[in-house]
Design an enzyme around this catalytic site. Structure first.
Site, short mmCIF file in Angstrom:
data_model
loop_
_atom_site.label_atom_id
_atom_site.label_comp_id
_atom_site.label_asym_id
_atom_site.label_seq_id
_atom_site.Cartn_x
_atom_site.Cartn_y
_atom_site.Cartn_z
N GLY B 136 12.08 0.89 0.42
CA GLY B 136 11.01 0.37 1.26
C GLY B 136 11.47 -0.31 2.54
N GLY B 189 -2.30 -1.34 -9.66
CA GLY B 189 -1.93 -0.38 -8.63
C GLY B 189 -0.43 -0.28 -8.40
N LYS B 207 16.17 8.55 -4.89
CA LYS B 207 16.68 7.59 -3.90
C LYS B 207 18.19 7.45 -4.02
CE LYS B 207 12.29 5.07 -3.93
NZ LYS B 207 11.53 4.04 -4.68
#
Lengths: 440, 440
Positions: B136, B189, B207
């Protein structure tokens, strides 16, 4: 591939020798990444004969660093001399003026002359890279200049001096005094014979002023940094911090506030759960709060030949790859003057340790002075040390008693006024200890 | 200043909307840093009518992402569609082939087709930036590609999936089961309706394969990653880890070993004192061990619109500044084939939890099987759960008893052989739990 990048190194201490050695041993691997061979073609150091564990035969030797910096045989000068003025400054100016890229680890030079040097580099369209000047091997300069270039930074804070963090870590873990830990740090080579520059917070202030410039797009303004060192921290402060859920770290904090940009260096109580609180020993850490990213924390070795060499090599590779960016992240002409927030207006929580005289009315007097300044208290801890309790079980001796107050957010001005009033009242036997709290 | 950089965004979910908004709100500040204005001139998403809290009037709308990717009105395409194949791949290929820079957050695409796409980008001399694809908002791609370009990396490891770390953190802190925490993560979520991709370790593996390529200069080889997920972790494992001084994290580890490069994703016991062990919730962390720098750890938000947008913006600024580097840190032709270390040859410590049948000879049998494989034990803990003890104080019921073994360094092969033998002996009532230990 273009012609090799010819590198000249000024200063062959541990960092210089480590850079030299890395290029020698891993030059081929590094060239694969940078797309261009790099070669150390010139060096300059004080003593030509000293054994540094590296083979400098075949490399041009300069007794005069400024002569190297002006030489036509070099494309890029790595300045590892140190010092805000004198030879280092002369050499960097000479290199930039003659169109050479410069890499420097010299935070004192940048803190004092950064704005002028940056403008000089831009005028000659060369790089002035300084990843090694702040937080050793941690790539915080590139992170602020490049990775966070799309962010609005609100705060940069960090442990930027390994000597101080080493001393505070040992004080905490072993219950030792500042003086004992400093002596050990000196013995182990973590602290200089004159430790003032490190333990007084000045080294951290230099680094912080550079980070603030990168973070906020302002000219470097090291004079605007409020600085306190760690010499006043006692084992009792560390014990109290622990009991209250904090650790004490020497932090540099640059922060955008309603009253301007704060730049401050001081011992700080940080919550134990905060990533920065976990950083012990000579390790450094930098935390950045920015929008939209949120918070980033980078942890790594803050000093030492190898860690610093890693940052110098990163700067070399950038130059070999042809990356020449404005050193402070934007054109020198676009940098704003730093809007300096007065320290008196600083807002935050405070830890205050008082040596209260053990007499009637003292507690009430102290509480009243805090109330007058509208300071709310989160905790009050009054603790007679066990030794004092044993010597005087009835508490009649009138010996001062340590009282620790933790305040909710208030201003520096209010705290100072309250403390001055308490001192005037005669309730306090010693100068009060004041440590700011950073809640992350 | 040159002409504005015209950006087309494919996919207007939370990341796309956040990038759009940041350029809209902070475009001037960002342009000061990048030296060039950036403007979103085209967007493509499924539903034109949906309210995304952004004003896309005046921006060219494409129903077909591939058409946007080929449009002459765009210099740089930001791909936020996702998926290893299909539209995302087609659009990225179209953009690169027509000489446009590409920014993508798509780890699945890179893990599967990275080598081909990188070669395509190089052929057209455009950037293929993907800071947002791994961890991120943490700038680990630039750190490996640029800041550590002068280092020899020996190990990259990290918490690369926020969903898994959230689940493990809650299991640990609240003593909950995996299923209960997964259900909560889905409600909040943090986890998809089909969580396999995250909790099975596959997202981490994608990743990791990208990080390994950047770290070791090898072609991306996601198929070579050994993958285990976290579904088998029980509250008892977390309690035992805690007692033994560890935390359990889903780590991706890429490491240069004597038998080649290991790439593995599995639940891992990490010492509590290690920086990575402190990382809780949806936060990500990456640790790099390299020479000469030593160890660096980067901690930050691993997912979410804002954090990911920060990385996309960083990639945009690089392009606006004219920085076009080989996407994997060196020319595609210079990347080596990954020399895959067989998992059987992995060396390390192991945590093994057995449900030993409570009968004479079981303990001796287990110990013998370990000894036969020359496995030394650091700790042995045998613990009947309190409930079982209460129900059967004399231990005559023969109910299986949890036995936890911590081994010194041994090989995966030895462990597997020892466990197979114990199972064949009939000493074990349930499949054994095996968690690898990483000592940092």
């Amino acid at each position: 591939m273009t012609a090799p990048l010819r590198i000249g190194i000024l200063g062959l201490g541990t960092v210089g020798a480590s850079v030299f050695q890395a290029l020698h041993l891993h030059g081929t691997a590094i060239a694969k990444r940078s797309g261009r061979t790099m070669r150390v073609t010139a060096v300059s150091a004080r003593d030509r004969k000293r054994d540094r564990g590296i083979d400098v035969s075949g490399v041009e030797w300069f007794d005069n660093p400024v002569a190297l910096a002006s030489s036509d045989h070099v494309d890029c000068v790595v300045e590892l001399i140190g010092g805000a003025d004198g030879t280092a400054k002369e050499a960097v100016e000479a290199a930039l003026s003659s169109g050479k890229h410069v890499i420097t680890a010299n935070k004192a030079l940048l803190a004092k002359h950064g704005s002028a040097l940056v403008a000089l580099a831009e005028r000659h369209q060369v790089a002035l890279n300084f990843e090694a000047a702040v937080a050793g091997g941690i790539p915080i300069v590139k992170t602020l200049r490049e990775s966070l270039a799309g962010n609005q930074v609100t705060r940069v804070s960090g442990i930027l001096n390994g000597t101080c963090n080493y001393i505070l870590s040992r004080m905490e873990l072993e219950g030792l005094t500042f003086d004992a830990c400093l002596a050990d740090a000196q013995r182990l080579g973590y602290a200089e014979a004159d430790p003032t520059f490190d333990v007084g917070g000045f080294d951290t202030a230099h680094k912080l002023s550079i980070l603030a410039s990168l973070a906020f797009g302002t000219a470097i303004d090291a004079d605007a940094v409020y600085v306190e060192g760690i010499a006043s921290i006692t084992p009792l402060d560390l014990v109290m911090a622990d009991e209250l859920g904090y650790r004490i770290k020497l932090l540099g904090v640059a922060e955008r506030t309603a009253t301007g940009i704060e730049q401050r260096v001081h011992p700080t109580m940080v919550p134990k759960g905060w990533a920065i609180a976990q950083v012990m020993g000579v390790t450094n850490a930098v935390n950045v709060a920015a929008d939209p990213v949120g918070e980033l924390t980078l942890v790594g070795p803050g000093a030492g030949g190898n860690a610093t060499a890693s940052s110098v090599l990163s700067d070399c590779v950038d130059i070999a790859r042809g990356i020449v960016l404005p050193p402070l992240g934007m054109a020198a002409s676009a940098l704003a003057v730093l809007d300096r927030a007065p320290m008196q207006r600083h807002e935050g929580g405070y830890y205050i340790r008082l040596a209260a005289r053990d007499r009637p009315g003292a507690a009430a007097g102290i509480a009243t002075r805090m109330a007058e300044q509208s300071i709310s208290l989160e905790s009050i801890v009054q603790k007679r040390p066990p030794a004092s309790r044993a010597a005087d079980p009835t508490g009649k001796s009138g010996e001062p008693v340590p009282v620790v107050l933790i305040t909710y957010a208030t201003t520096e001005e209010a705290i100072r006024k309250a403390l001055d009033a308490m001192i005037a009242d005669g309730h306090i036997a010693e100068p009060p200890q004041l440590i700011r709290i950073e809640r992350g």
